[in-house]
Scaffold this active site. Structure first.
Site, PDB file in Angstrom:
ATOM      1  N   LYS A   6       0.847  -1.216   0.000  1.00 47.56           N
ATOM      2  CA  LYS A   6       0.000   0.000   0.000  1.00 47.56           C
ATOM      3  C   LYS A   6       0.866   1.244   0.000  1.00 47.56           C
ATOM      4  CE  LYS A   6       0.920   1.450   4.340  1.00 47.56           C
ATOM      5  NZ  LYS A   6       1.723   2.594   4.668  1.00 47.56           N
TER       6      LYS A   6
ATOM      7  N   ASP B 100      -2.127  -1.580  10.571  1.00 41.75           N
ATOM      8  CA  ASP B 100      -2.333  -1.573   9.112  1.00 41.75           C
ATOM      9  C   ASP B 100      -3.001  -2.846   8.587  1.00 41.75           C
ATOM     10  OD1 ASP B 100      -1.278   0.925   8.685  1.00 41.75           O
ATOM     11  OD2 ASP B 100       0.701   0.220   8.057  1.00 41.75           O
TER      12      ASP B 100
END
Ligand code: C5P
Length: 319
Positions: A11, A138
């Site tokens: 990401k 995350d």
């Protein structure tokens, strides 16, 4: 033996705003996260020996109980009440390590999804989300992926409800000898900015609303060009890490990109282009300067999902 193949995408942070400090010691954040089609590969094969065995195609990563993949496997079998379950896991690392790209978190999320399937545990998405949040801030995003607003310490996900998925091309740039510790970056942020942190839920909510309705989301809705991106950790890391300063200058001066920023706690930098072909062309054009300055680079695209089990089973030891 038949194996399951799970892809674990990287990401980038299109927005990372540190709002304040929470009673649990984590930072209250407002972020926009985006999955990329640069992914690690996790192969899972059932085993009857009750071991959680992990091998990695790199020497510089631990494969013991400190690895998020093994921690995810332990958590899953303990919550299922089946401590005798075993698995042989093989990680093929493609995402740079210690880079601000959530590689380790995505691998952990891949283990949750893959082992839930492999062991036939039947945990629902909400259960996996809860386990993911226990393992790291995350991981919930990595499970879901795509383009998501992330609040709280990162685990509260919101769909920005875009009319069409953004199709930007991405050039990632990293000095292979540099890495940044996430706890260090947040600790330094607190030292530098702690006196100015927001304190109240109403103030946090006001900042979340500003992100939901702000110029970045408008740009992703096709209503205006991309504004400069905000990453509060960039202001912390940039003065300390020379390669971040050098890479940002190179991308800004020669990259011809829409925007340039650091991802997460760095030190990976990214430049956004209108599409993947433009990112590839920029990568080729910049390759000599990047190489001369000691940087590695990758060209990739936005991806509209997080970790995913591949339907075609791979065979163990295969390519
Ligand atoms: O959740 P995760 O284990 O990935 O976080 C690593 C470290 O980063 C935490 O121990 C904390 O120091 C810092 N952090 C933070 N606030 C967040 C997320 C992470 O301070 N929202």
């Amino acid at each position: 033996m038949a194996t399951l193949r799970v892809l674990a995408p990287a990401k980038i942070n299109l927005h990372l705003e540190v709002l304040g400090l929470r009673p649990d010691g984590f930072h209250e954040l407002a972020m926009l996260m985006q999955s990329l089609d640069l992914a690690d590969e996790l192969l899972l094969a059932p085993s009857a020996d009750g071991r959680l065995a992990l091998t990695i195609d790199r020497q510089d990563l631990p494969s013991d109980g400190s690895n998020l993949i093994v921690r995810a496997a332990e958590l899953l079998r303990s919550r299922a009440g089946l401590p005798e379950l075993g698995v042989h896991m093989q990680l093929r690392k493609r995402i740079p390590i210690g880079a601000g790209l959530a590689g380790g978190s995505s691998d952990g999320a891949a283990a949750l999804v893959g082992l839930n399937r492999l062991w036939g545990l039947g945990f629902a998405a909400a259960d996996l989300h809860r386990f993911a949040a226990e393992l790291g801030s995350d991981l919930p995003f990595c499970l879901e992926g795509g383009t998501r607003l992330c609040f709280g310490r990162g685990e509260i996900l919101e769909d920005p409800d875009l009319p069409q998925r953004p199709g930007f091309g991405v050039l990632l740039v990293k000095d292979p000898s540099a890495s940044v510790s996430t706890p260090w970056a947040y600790g330094r942020c607190r030292e530098l900015r702690g006196d100015f942190y927001l304190d109240h839920e109403e103030d946090f909510e006001q900042r979340r609303s500003a992100l939901r309705r702000g110029p970045l989301l408008e740009a992703l809705q096709g209503e205006r060009p991309l504004p400069p991106l905000r990453n509060d950790l960039q202001a912390v890391v940039e003065p300390e890490v020379e390669s971040v300063r050098l890479g940002l200058r190179l991308l800004r001066e020669q990259g011809e990109a829409r925007v340039v920023a650091m991802s997460g706690s760095g030190p990976t930098l990214f430049a956004l282009y209108d599409d993947g072909d433009q990112a590839e062309a920029a990568g080729e054009r910049l390759a000599p300067s990047l190489q001369e300055a000691g940087f590695e680079h990758w060209c990739c695209r936005f991806l509209d999902h997080g970790v995913r089990v591949e339907d075609t089973p791979a065979s163990a030891g295969g390519a």
